[in-house]
Motif scaffolding. Structure first.
Motif, PDB file in Angstrom:
ATOM      1  N   GLN A 196       1.034  -1.069  -0.067  1.00 29.84           N
ATOM      2  CA  GLN A 196       0.344  -0.095  -0.246  1.00 29.84           C
ATOM      3  C   GLN A 196       0.472   1.315   0.091  1.00 29.84           C
ATOM      4  O   GLN A 196       1.836   1.144   0.278  1.00 29.84           O
ATOM      5  CB  GLN A 196      -1.187   0.100   1.056  1.00 29.84           C
ATOM      6  CG  GLN A 196      -0.132   0.018   2.143  1.00 29.84           C
ATOM      7  CD  GLN A 196      -0.969   0.327   3.470  1.00 29.84           C
ATOM      8  OE1 GLN A 196      -2.461   0.773   2.905  1.00 29.84           O
ATOM      9  NE2 GLN A 196      -1.252  -0.061   4.415  1.00 29.84           N
ATOM     10  N   GLY A 197       0.341   1.846  -0.458  1.00 23.85           N
ATOM     11  CA  GLY A 197       0.929   3.666  -0.497  1.00 23.85           C
ATOM     12  C   GLY A 197       1.255   4.094   0.943  1.00 23.85           C
ATOM     13  O   GLY A 197       0.648   3.877   1.991  1.00 23.85           O
ATOM     14  N   ASP A 198       1.578   5.046   0.683  1.00 24.49           N
ATOM     15  CA  ASP A 198       1.192   6.218   2.145  1.00 24.49           C
ATOM     16  C   ASP A 198       0.106   6.678   2.685  1.00 24.49           C
ATOM     17  O   ASP A 198       0.070   6.894   3.777  1.00 24.49           O
ATOM     18  CB  ASP A 198       3.033   7.843   1.483  1.00 24.49           C
ATOM     19  CG  ASP A 198       4.180   7.311   1.382  1.00 24.49           C
ATOM     20  OD1 ASP A 198       4.142   6.175   2.299  1.00 24.49           O
ATOM     21  OD2 ASP A 198       3.999   7.864   0.676  1.00 24.49           O
ATOM     22  N   ASP A 199      -1.235   6.841   1.565  1.00 21.87           N
ATOM     23  CA  ASP A 199      -1.825   7.252   1.912  1.00 21.87           C
ATOM     24  C   ASP A 199      -3.218   6.580   1.548  1.00 21.87           C
ATOM     25  O   ASP A 199      -3.631   5.806   0.396  1.00 21.87           O
ATOM     26  CB  ASP A 199      -2.444   9.016   1.359  1.00 21.87           C
ATOM     27  CG  ASP A 199      -1.426   9.769   2.496  1.00 21.87           C
ATOM     28  OD1 ASP A 199      -1.417  10.063   2.962  1.00 21.87           O
ATOM     29  OD2 ASP A 199      -0.412  10.612   1.420  1.00 21.87           O
ATOM     30  N   ALA A 200      -3.665   6.238   2.200  1.00 21.54           N
ATOM     31  CA  ALA A 200      -5.461   5.693   1.633  1.00 21.54           C
ATOM     32  C   ALA A 200      -6.437   6.268   2.507  1.00 21.54           C
ATOM     33  O   ALA A 200      -6.827   5.106   3.227  1.00 21.54           O
ATOM     34  CB  ALA A 200      -5.167   4.344   1.972  1.00 21.54           C
ATOM     35  N   TYR A 201      -7.393   7.007   2.091  1.00 21.50           N
ATOM     36  CA  TYR A 201      -8.376   7.479   2.816  1.00 21.50           C
ATOM     37  C   TYR A 201      -9.557   8.423   1.795  1.00 21.50           C
ATOM     38  O   TYR A 201      -9.125   8.611   0.599  1.00 21.50           O
ATOM     39  CB  TYR A 201      -8.332   9.233   3.566  1.00 21.50           C
ATOM     40  CG  TYR A 201      -6.718   9.956   2.683  1.00 21.50           C
ATOM     41  CD1 TYR A 201      -8.179  10.651   3.148  1.00 21.50           C
ATOM     42  CD2 TYR A 201      -6.078  10.208   2.618  1.00 21.50           C
ATOM     43  CE1 TYR A 201      -7.826  12.083   2.062  1.00 21.50           C
ATOM     44  CE2 TYR A 201      -5.383  10.795   2.021  1.00 21.50           C
ATOM     45  CZ  TYR A 201      -5.788  12.178   1.589  1.00 21.50           C
ATOM     46  OH  TYR A 201      -5.724  13.635   1.309  1.00 21.50           O
ATOM     47  N   LEU A 202     -10.112   8.275   2.849  1.00 17.30           N
ATOM     48  CA  LEU A 202     -11.895   9.245   1.300  1.00 17.30           C
ATOM     49  C   LEU A 202     -12.245   9.708   2.808  1.00 17.30           C
ATOM     50  O   LEU A 202     -12.060  10.517   3.647  1.00 17.30           O
ATOM     51  CB  LEU A 202     -12.357   8.154   1.443  1.00 17.30           C
ATOM     52  CG  LEU A 202     -13.508   7.484   2.343  1.00 17.30           C
ATOM     53  CD1 LEU A 202     -14.999   6.730   2.016  1.00 17.30           C
ATOM     54  CD2 LEU A 202     -12.998   6.619   3.594  1.00 17.30           C
TER      55      LEU A 202
END
Length: 425
Positions: free
Chosen positions: A87-93
């Motif tokens: 996964q990447g650094d950011d994962a948000y909605l």
């Protein structure tokens, strides 16, 4: 016929989606391959990111935003050429119920809110040496590196406030969650700069084992016996509470950028000494950076800082200072040269206070409009080392090399000839 209907339906769905939202893709990559390097004792070769942790040779960042800009998501997929996908650094909605408020849920690990006090130059973009107490990302003001619920507000021009409540899928006590909150603000003063302040919760506590007597029936003899029972995990005293950070970025003078920051740790010194494995916790730190664009072709940069701990991190020291300076020079269109030198007083992997010096000289050549190729020479004294496969020891001929551990307590000169390959889309 069925395949045709499926294709038509998929095309229609894609068309409908694009009418109400925008999905964008991007990528940025840099790896350093060192055909030859030395730990001072062994000649080695390898490839890695500037920041260590293997070598990321492919990635994609995906951003989705609704047509009215009130909802979206951010995510990334990274591909290490040895460990595979991650996964990447950011994962948000996120959603914006009103224009001045944004609510996000997920994983945050970048300058998400634009307040992190970055100051990067020189060897930051090459093999990063181990002789700096605060690196270029967040030199004067820490960013957000948490998962949970973030609320951001822009109630007036120039003011941005935020709060991150750290939460996970494993529910925890509300007291512990809220004592680890991160909350702060940034206020831009037109024509002057930006003032920033925050509190980063880092709540932890010591545990105290208790002993009680338990009675039981010995079925073999029919007698009542007793035994001591140890109960662990009882909360005792608070060891750490968190950290206060303040910073100011000055942009009032043309071509000059200055950033200064201070951090103060809140902790019980005696409890920290007993409960933390390293016995250390931040007491205070002061950092600063300045860059001056001398001309269109030349820029000078300098940074440094002082960091003190609640307790001594070895037999003699409870503090460390570091300083660095560098220059960027455009030799000609598409060809740029870079150089820097850095010094750190101690705490770079070797015991003692002899200090360690690192340096870089390198050149970068632009390739097309979205790539570059560079080569450099880097060195470091007193076994300081670079981020040789930081986080997991790379085994070469039965030996392992990691940042700050290339030579243990030796005073060897460490060097490398890195080849930098970068692309961005």
């Amino acid at each position: 016929m069925k395949k045709t209907l499926i294709a038509v339906a998929a095309a229609a769905a894609l068309t409908a989606t694009s009418a109400f939202a925008e999905i964008t893709f991007g990528a940025w990559l840099r790896v350093l391959a060192s055909p030859v390097a030395s730990t001072g004792e062994d000649i080695i070769a390898g490839v890695q990111n500037s920041w260590g942790w293997g070598a990321r040779t492919a990635r994609i960042n995906i951003n989705g935003t609704s047509e009215d800009g009130k909802a979206g998501f951010v995510m990334g997929v990274y591909n290490d050429f040895e460990s595979g996908l991650g996964q990447g650094d950011d994962a948000y909605l996120w959603v914006k119920p009103v224009d001045t408020v944004k609510v996000s849920v997920g994983k945050f690990d970048s300058p998400t809110n634009g307040l992190r006090g970055d100051f990067t130059y020189g060897s930051w973009n090459w093999l990063r040496p181990g002789n700096w107490a605060y690196d270029g990302e967040g030199l004067t003001f820490d960013g957000i590196c948490r998962s949970g619920l973030m609320v951001e507000a822009d109630p007036m021009d120039g003011l941005h406030a935020f709060a991150v409540i750290p939460m996970s899928a494993s529910y925890k006590s509300a007291e512990e969650v809220y004592r680890n909150i991160q909350v702060g603000f940034g206020y831009a003063i037109e024509g002057v700069g930006k003032l920033k302040a925050q509190f980063i919760g880092d709540y932890s506590y010591s545990t105290k084992d208790t002993t009680s007597t338990e009675y039981y029936l010995d079925t073999a003899t029919g007698n009542i016996k007793d035994k001591d029972v140890t109960v662990t995990g009882k909360k005792d005293e608070d060891a750490t509470t968190g950290q206060i950070g303040v910073a100011f970025d000055i942009t009032a003078i043309e071509n000059l950028y200055v950033t200064v920051g201070a951090r103060f740790g809140i902790a019980d010194k005696d409890v920290v000494a007993k409960t933390r494995d390293d016995g250390n916790y931040l007491k205070m730190a002061f950092t600063a950076g300045a860059s001056y664009q001398v001309s269109e072709t030349m820029k000078f940069s300098v940074d440094g800082g002082y960091k003190q701990f609640q307790n001594k991190f070895n037999a003699d020291d409870d503090s460390v200072f570091f300083v660095g300076a560098g220059v960027d020079f455009n030799v000609m269109d598409g060809l740029a040269a870079v150089a820097d030198v850095r010094y750190m007083s101690n705490m770079y992997g070797k015991a003692g206070d002899e200090g360690a010096i690192s340096f870089l000289v390198g050149v970068n050549k632009s390739v097309s409009s979205n790539g570059s190729l560079g080569i450099g020479f880097q060195g470091a004294t007193n076994g300081c080392g670079f981020n040789w496969d930081k986080g997991s020891k790379g085994i070469i001929s039965g030996k392992s090399f990691t940042a700050g551990e290339a030579n243990g307590d030796s005073d060897q000169f460490v060097w490398a000839i890195p080849v930098s390959v970068s692309v961005w889309f």
